[in-house]
Design a protein around this motif. Structure first.
Motif, short mmCIF file in Angstrom:
data_model
loop_
_atom_site.label_atom_id
_atom_site.label_comp_id
_atom_site.label_asym_id
_atom_site.label_seq_id
_atom_site.Cartn_x
_atom_site.Cartn_y
_atom_site.Cartn_z
N GLN A 121 44.31 19.47 4.36
CA GLN A 121 44.53 18.83 5.65
C GLN A 121 45.86 18.09 5.66
OE1 GLN A 121 41.32 16.66 7.58
NE2 GLN A 121 39.79 17.79 6.40
N ARG A 122 46.13 17.37 4.57
CA ARG A 122 47.42 16.67 4.47
C ARG A 122 48.57 17.67 4.51
NH1 ARG A 122 49.33 12.17 6.22
NH2 ARG A 122 51.32 11.65 5.25
N SER A 123 48.40 18.77 3.80
CA SER A 123 49.41 19.83 3.77
C SER A 123 49.71 20.33 5.18
CB SER A 123 48.91 20.98 2.89
OG SER A 123 49.76 22.10 2.95
N ALA A 124 48.67 20.65 5.93
CA ALA A 124 48.85 21.17 7.29
C ALA A 124 49.46 20.12 8.22
CB ALA A 124 47.51 21.65 7.84
N LEU A 125 49.01 18.88 8.10
CA LEU A 125 49.54 17.81 8.96
C LEU A 125 51.02 17.57 8.71
CD1 LEU A 125 46.51 15.38 8.73
CD2 LEU A 125 47.36 16.43 10.84
N LEU A 126 51.44 17.72 7.46
CA LEU A 126 52.86 17.51 7.14
C LEU A 126 53.75 18.57 7.76
CD1 LEU A 126 52.55 16.56 3.35
CD2 LEU A 126 53.46 15.07 5.17
N ILE A 127 53.28 19.82 7.78
CA ILE A 127 54.17 20.92 8.15
C ILE A 127 54.00 21.37 9.59
CG2 ILE A 127 52.66 22.85 7.47
CD1 ILE A 127 56.43 22.46 6.67
N LYS A 128 52.86 21.13 10.21
CA LYS A 128 52.58 21.79 11.49
C LYS A 128 53.49 21.31 12.63
CE LYS A 128 48.84 19.08 13.62
NZ LYS A 128 49.38 19.14 14.98
N SER A 172 47.12 24.33 -6.61
CA SER A 172 48.44 24.79 -6.23
C SER A 172 48.63 24.52 -4.75
CB SER A 172 48.64 26.29 -6.53
OG SER A 172 47.43 27.00 -6.44
N ASN A 173 49.88 24.35 -4.36
CA ASN A 173 50.26 24.25 -2.95
C ASN A 173 51.27 25.35 -2.66
OD1 ASN A 173 48.82 21.79 -2.60
ND2 ASN A 173 50.58 20.60 -3.27
N GLY A 174 51.33 25.77 -1.42
CA GLY A 174 52.36 26.71 -1.01
C GLY A 174 52.61 26.60 0.48
N TRP A 175 53.88 26.71 0.87
CA TRP A 175 54.26 26.71 2.28
C TRP A 175 55.21 27.87 2.55
CZ3 TRP A 175 56.25 20.95 2.91
CH2 TRP A 175 55.16 20.09 3.11
N ALA A 176 55.08 28.45 3.71
CA ALA A 176 56.10 29.37 4.24
C ALA A 176 56.30 29.02 5.71
CB ALA A 176 55.64 30.82 4.10
N CYS A 231 59.70 25.08 -6.37
CA CYS A 231 60.92 25.78 -5.95
C CYS A 231 60.91 25.91 -4.44
CB CYS A 231 61.01 27.16 -6.60
SG CYS A 231 62.59 28.00 -6.26
N ALA A 232 61.97 25.39 -3.81
CA ALA A 232 62.16 25.50 -2.37
C ALA A 232 63.31 26.45 -2.11
CB ALA A 232 62.44 24.13 -1.76
N ASP A 277 66.69 20.30 2.61
CA ASP A 277 66.41 18.99 2.01
C ASP A 277 65.27 18.27 2.73
OD1 ASP A 277 68.29 19.23 0.01
OD2 ASP A 277 69.88 18.23 1.12
N GLU A 278 65.18 18.43 4.03
CA GLU A 278 64.08 17.81 4.77
C GLU A 278 62.76 18.51 4.45
OE1 GLU A 278 66.54 16.24 8.71
OE2 GLU A 278 65.80 18.31 8.61
N PHE A 279 62.81 19.79 4.27
CA PHE A 279 61.64 20.57 3.84
C PHE A 279 61.14 20.05 2.50
CE2 PHE A 279 60.17 24.93 2.20
CZ PHE A 279 59.04 24.99 3.00
N ILE A 280 62.07 19.79 1.58
CA ILE A 280 61.72 19.27 0.26
C ILE A 280 61.16 17.85 0.37
CG2 ILE A 280 62.73 18.52 -1.94
CD1 ILE A 280 64.71 20.93 -1.60
#
Length: 684
Positions: free
Chosen positions: A444-451, A172-176, A621-622, A459-462
């Motif tokens: 790591q990819r997750s963090a690099l994308l959002i940090k 699973s992935n999750g971002w806030a 879901c975003a 829409d950019e978040f998505i």
């Protein structure tokens, strides 16, 4: 009894008023994607219609799952008798029954109403249901909890530990993010669980609207309560966490007793008969249950035995109640009170709200025990009471934090300490057996994308979430460019050219992913890099290839295998890896999380060198928490499995295009996109 169960209605009220006025009528507005927007004047009617709606979309699957949860697969269908035995042998079924007996009336009422809705639908639509599954009717409230225990304890926890599950990896992935990273100044949440695309792993998307609550989200098929969702003030998602709460012990036996400290003790033993359907009739099988202080015995020899300990065997923890409380919460404080229940057996919680709060919580039943993480990853040979669990850590004692300075939280099944960077919590502050300290390429990819993202629109978040690049490949690419092509044979040289000209994205049209997947398999998972992962430099390590000749040799082998299977090296990813549900078929994008791909998809062989999607991106879901909630979502495989239902696979094309659908939260939008309108009076 069937009719009595259908008419049993117990009024009850839960939650805090959101809508300001009660819905005008009890009804379901089905939108054109097969998602029910359930309006109810009472919560009893709400969960009744939730049961009705799930049966409408998943009738055969629901009955199958409840039969399996009863441990009756062998008796009903002559199938999976070993699972039936395990449910009894480990005490999972007994624990669910104890749990039902201890449930507060509020939660029992939810299960009663949900079962009533299931049975009402079945009675009115028997011709839609496969004949073999009708033996499960009527569904009882206890069945729902038995199914819940089967899924969470046997499938999520036990089978993950004893390696009985097939083709499944938890994911699973999750971002806030808070307003410091958004153009609007509003917080946002990204829910993105990864599970198998079939059977008990499937999700069901719904909107639940009553005079006391308004909740949108998803739950596993067969469960009444929203498990990942949002209301008008807050929302949350889950990721599978690195929680070790199933342990195996090797016991020392003598004369039928087991040793604990300096004494030998009797097992608590009982037995029961279960039935297995055969070609000529049926047969009875004796299941013996042996319980020790170390857990239930799963294997036994002359002088040794293996016992398994898993959480909530006494049935005191309340899964249904915690999800109800999380969905009812309207403030951060109320949500944190819900987390204190500690009813869910596992899962990280990632949270955002309208007040710009974001939260990370390492949820689940984390046992207090002695020893470090490594000790408990193997069978623990013990005769000592020092190795027994000493209860569970409270919600205050597990890794958790609020509003990190970074403004973002991510989790991609990595341990809690890398869920934001710079780290908001330290592994030094928690027992070493609580969680490991590591970070794979996907997180790591997750963090690099959002940090470093700023000024994000929804829409950019998505769009960030739909990234398909392999962090593993990107980490290799610079060193691959140092290989001297003149030293390679022609096929290996061509393979290197393809990889070096590729951007690392797993898109349907890309010509690098199939070759790289084979190359990565040849390289193996360990010993590739000279520098190991470092908590103090979590996004740049591991790094630097350790053995270039080995890498070249692996590429040569992969190129030859690729050529042998496909006839040429530059094959398009979407020709080989497919998305297929029902009558729908498209080229895939995304790939294995082990390759550091955030858009996670895993595939099973189809034959002729092709593969089809079997696990990964499920519900997405975003959500943006402004004055009005805005959300976009997708159920990759569609919101139905029932034969003839038009929503089997109907969202797959959107998935192939990396698009989400608008979530219709306003009634006027639901009416504009209406597929079917059902009144509660027609469901009785």
């Amino acid at each position: 009894m069937y009719k009595k169960l259908l008419i049993l209605i117990v009024p009850f009220v839960i939650g805090t008023a959101l809508t300001g006025s009660k819905p005008q009528s009890d009804e379901i507005l089905w939108d054109k994607w097969g998602i029910p927007h359930i309006y109810a004047s009472t919560d009893n009617n709400l969960y009744y219609m939730m049961g009705w709606a799930q049966m409408h979309n998943h009738g055969n699957l629901m009955l199958k799952l409840y039969g399996e949860g009863r441990a009756k697969s062998g008796e009903y269908w002559g199938e999976n008798i070993e699972r039936d035995k395990l449910l009894h042998q480990l005490g999972v079924l007994a624990a669910s029954r104890r749990s039902f007996a201890q449930l507060p009336q509020k939660e029992k009422n939810v299960l009663i109403a949900f079962a009533n809705g299931i049975n009402a639908y079945a009675q009115k639509n028997l011709n839609e249901l496969e004949e073999k599954f009708k033996v499960v009717l009527p569904v009882k409230p206890e069945d729902i909890l038995q199914h819940t225990f089967r899924v969470f304890y046997l499938e999520f926890l036990v089978n993950r530990n004893i390696r009985k599950a097939n083709n499944w990896t938890p994911g699973s992935n999750g971002w806030a993010i808070n307003g410091s990273k958004t153009a609007s100044g509003n917080s946002m949440l990204m829910a993105n669980p990864h599970l198998n695309w079939n059977d008990f792993w499937l999700f069901f998307e719904a909107r639940l609207i009553s005079g006391t609550n308004d909740l949108y989200g998803t739950t596993l098929v067969g469960l009444p309560t929203i498990g990942i969702g949002f209301n008008k003030n807050l929302g949350w998602t889950h990721t599978v966490n690195t929680l070790d709460n199933v342990d195996l012990y090797e016991l020392t036996l003598k004369n039928g007793q087991y040793q604990l400290d300096n004494k030998f003790h009797d097992f608590t033993i009982d037995s029961l008969l279960i039935t297995e359907k055969t070609e000529t009739g049926s047969r009875e099988i004796v299941v013996v249950r042996k319980q020790s202080e170390f857990g239930m015995v799963v294997k036994e020899g002359e002088n040794k035995a293996i016992a398994m300990k898993w959480p909530n065997s006494d049935g005191k923890l309340n899964i249904i109640g915690q999800w109800l409380a999380m969905g009812e919460a309207q403030t951060l404080g109320q949500f944190q009170e819900a987390l204190k229940m500690n009813g869910l057996p596992l899962f990280n919680v990632i949270y955002s709200d309208k007040e710009n709060n974001i939260l990370y919580h390492f949820g689940g039943n984390a046992p207090k025990k002695n020893g470090d993480w490594g000790k408990w990853q193997n069978i623990v040979s013990s005769t000592s009471s020092d190795d027994l669990w000493q209860g569970y850590y409270s919600s205050k004692e597990v890794p958790s934090y609020l509003n990190p300075k970074s403004g973002w939280i991510q989790n991609a099944n990595d341990p809690p300490y890398t869920s934001t960077i710079p780290a908001a919590i330290s592994p030094k502050d928690y027992p070493s057996h609580m969680a490991p300290n590591a970070m794979g390429f996907r997180p790591q990819r997750s963090a690099l994308l959002i940090k470093d993202a700023e000024n994000l629109s929804l829409d950019e978040f998505i769009a960030l979430k739909h990234d398909t690049k392999s962090e593993y490949f990107l980490r290799l690419k610079e060193d691959l460019s140092k290989i001297d092509p003149s030293e390679l044979d022609s096929l290996t040289k061509k393979a290197l050219e393809i990889l070096l000209s590729w951007d690392g994205a797993f898109e349907a049209s890309s010509t690098g992913p199939v070759l790289f997947s084979m190359f990565a398999k040849e390289l193996g998972s360990k010993g590739v890099f000279a520098e190991e992962w470092d908590f103090n430099d979590p996004l740049n390590t591991p790094a630097k290839l350790k053995n270039l000749p080995y890498v070249i040799s692996s590429l040569k082998i992969a190129a030859a295998k690729h050529q042998d299977v496909y006839g040429f090296l530059a094959v398009s990813y979407g020709e080989v890896y497919r998305l297929e549900v029902g009558k729908h078929s498209f080229g895939a994008n995304g790939g294995a999380g082990s390759l550091g791909i955030f858009r996670t998809m895993n595939f099973s062989p189809k034959g002729n060198g092709q593969f089809f999607a079997a696990h990964g991106e499920t519900y997405v879901c975003a959500t943006e928490f402004g004055d009005e909630i805005t959300a976009k979502a997708l159920m990759s495989y569609g919101n139905a499995t029932q034969p003839g239902n038009p929503h089997v696979g109907d969202q797959l094309e959107l998935f192939s295009k990396k698009k989400l659908r608008k979530v219709w939260l306003k009634r006027e939008d639901q009416l504009k996109n209406l597929e079917k309108h059902e009144k509660f009076s027609s469901m009785q």
